[in-house]
Scaffold this active site. Structure first.
Site, short mmCIF file in Angstrom:
data_model
loop_
_atom_site.label_atom_id
_atom_site.label_comp_id
_atom_site.label_asym_id
_atom_site.label_seq_id
_atom_site.Cartn_x
_atom_site.Cartn_y
_atom_site.Cartn_z
CB SER A 1 -0.87 0.00 1.26
OG SER A 1 -1.51 1.25 1.42
CE1 TYR B 1 -4.79 -1.97 4.91
CE2 TYR B 1 -3.15 -0.29 4.46
CZ TYR B 1 -4.10 -1.18 4.01
OH TYR B 1 -4.36 -1.28 2.66
P1 NAP Z 1 -12.11 -5.16 -0.60
O1 NAP Z 1 -12.90 -4.74 -1.77
O2 NAP Z 1 -12.71 -5.05 0.75
O3 NAP Z 1 -11.62 -6.67 -0.86
C1 NAP Z 1 -10.92 -7.39 0.13
C2 NAP Z 1 -11.44 -8.82 0.12
O4 NAP Z 1 -10.65 -9.55 1.08
C3 NAP Z 1 -12.90 -8.90 0.58
O5 NAP Z 1 -13.61 -9.82 -0.22
C4 NAP Z 1 -12.75 -9.40 2.00
O6 NAP Z 1 -13.88 -10.12 2.45
C5 NAP Z 1 -11.55 -10.30 1.89
N1 NAP Z 1 -10.99 -10.64 3.18
C6 NAP Z 1 -10.97 -9.89 4.31
N2 NAP Z 1 -10.40 -10.58 5.30
C7 NAP Z 1 -10.04 -11.79 4.80
C8 NAP Z 1 -9.45 -12.94 5.33
N3 NAP Z 1 -9.10 -13.02 6.62
N4 NAP Z 1 -9.22 -14.00 4.53
C9 NAP Z 1 -9.59 -13.96 3.23
N5 NAP Z 1 -10.19 -12.91 2.66
C10 NAP Z 1 -10.42 -11.83 3.44
O7 NAP Z 1 -10.73 -4.34 -0.52
P2 NAP Z 1 -9.60 -4.02 -1.61
O8 NAP Z 1 -9.43 -2.57 -1.61
O9 NAP Z 1 -9.85 -4.73 -2.87
O10 NAP Z 1 -8.34 -4.64 -0.87
C11 NAP Z 1 -7.47 -5.60 -1.46
C12 NAP Z 1 -6.06 -5.36 -0.95
O11 NAP Z 1 -5.61 -4.08 -1.40
C13 NAP Z 1 -5.92 -5.34 0.57
O12 NAP Z 1 -4.73 -6.01 0.94
C14 NAP Z 1 -5.81 -3.88 0.89
O13 NAP Z 1 -5.13 -3.64 2.10
C15 NAP Z 1 -5.03 -3.40 -0.31
N6 NAP Z 1 -5.09 -1.95 -0.58
C16 NAP Z 1 -6.27 -1.36 -0.91
C17 NAP Z 1 -6.28 0.02 -1.16
C18 NAP Z 1 -7.54 0.75 -1.54
O14 NAP Z 1 -7.52 1.99 -1.61
N7 NAP Z 1 -8.65 0.08 -1.79
C19 NAP Z 1 -5.10 0.75 -1.07
C20 NAP Z 1 -3.92 0.11 -0.73
C21 NAP Z 1 -3.92 -1.25 -0.50
P3 NAP Z 1 -15.01 -9.31 3.29
O15 NAP Z 1 -15.55 -8.27 2.35
O16 NAP Z 1 -16.00 -10.37 3.66
O17 NAP Z 1 -14.31 -8.69 4.45
#
Ligand code: NAP
Length: 281
Positions: free
Chosen positions: A139, A152
């Protein structure tokens, strides 16, 4: 069709960045093992795919679940070519001087230990595969304070170091390891972290969509597909000389303070000049 005949594993696959990545990999020929705790979302994704996507429930805080995921993908297809360690959530939001051990440990397990053991249990199935590639989601929060909750940010900085160590040590198996540092990407992670439900979640999502267009020099909201495209490049043959790298995909949010790219924002020098002129009058 960059991934014809390849086997890919993606965690956090039912939503956001993971879902966009699963769809892209499958559309370019991969058989994708899509892992998530969201069973309904994962099943829906698999049903839409004509057999190119296999859903497996996997809680990445469980090392048993991670091992079972990697073993299953390899048993079904003969090995693993691409791993995207991506699952995550906001984690514990406490200030650094108030955080409790349980919240700290859970955040580290979810975001950092998950990637370490995703690597640990995938590698035996990746040895001998051509252009084997592991990608970890870090991130912009790893750059410094202010982009995310504290635990985080520390975990995501750890993911960068893990990536370099794994890249160095796994080169002997011809496995490349890289990271991606997404900026502000419009997914469910924000409303989930804020525990907004129902109508509040919808209002929150609209506000995030509006905010995300203004948040960085590239004047549009970051989309999951922006990160999926970076993941696919790092997984592809085109990146076969890229190893131990972290790709920032953030529309420039980390380039500098807002006034460096937003001319309507007074810079520190404008403020100083205004102060000096006001004092002198
Ligand atoms: P998202 O749309 O919430 O997708 C994350 C997915 O991971 C959801 O389906 C969630 O399920 C699942 N999850 C949560 N806890 C889990 C576990 N213990 N085991 C397996 N799956 C799990 O978020 P995203 O933005 O796509 O995030 C993906 C990655 O990108 C993450 O590592 C996040 O930290 C990183 N990231 C995101 C951003 C941003 O701006 N979006 C920026 C930097 C980094 P539930 O919905 O049921 O919780």
């Amino acid at each position: 069709m960059r991934f014809s005949g390849k086997t890919a594993v993606v965690t956090g696959a039912a939503s956001g960045i993971g879902k966009a990545s699963v769809l892209l990999l499958a559309s370019e020929g991969a058989h994708v093992f899509a892992a998530d705790i969201d069973e309904a979302g994962g099943a829906e994704l698999a049903e839409s795919s004509n057999g190119k996507i296999t859903f497996q429930r996997c809680d990445v805080t469980s090392t048993e679940d991670i091992k079972a995921l990697m073993d299953r993908a390899a048993a079904d297809t003969g090995g693993i070519d691409i791993v995207f360690n991506n699952a995550g959530a906001g984690g514990d939001g406490a200030p650094i001087d108030e955080i409790e051990p349980e919240g700290w440990d859970l955040t580290m397990d979810l975001l950092l230990r998950s990637a370490a053991f995703g690597i640990r249990y995938a590698v035996p199935h990746m040895i001998g595969r051509a252009n084997a590639s592991i990608i970890n989601t870090s991130s912009v929060a790893a750059v410094g304070p202010g982009y995310s909750p504290n635990a985080y940010a520390v975990a995501k900085a750890g993911v960068l170091h893990l990536t370099k160590i794994a890249a160095a040590q796994l080169a002997r198996h011809q496995i490349r390891v890289n990271a991606i540092q997404p900026g502000f990407i419009n997914t469910n992670i924000f409303t989930r972290s804020l525990e907004l439900e129902g109508q509040k979640a919808e209002i929150g999502k609209q506000a995030i969509a509006a905010m995300s267009q203004q948040a960085q020099p590239v004047a549009r909201g970051g989309q999951p597909e922006d990160i999926a495209n970076a993941m696919a490049y790092l997984a592809s043959e085109e990146a076969s000389f890229v190893n131990g790298h972290s790709m920032i995909v953030d529309g420039g949010i980390t380039l500098g303070p807002r006034y460096s790219w937003d001319q309507s924002e007074p810079s520190i020098f404008d403020s100083l000049r205004a102060l000096a002129e006001a004092e002198a009058e």
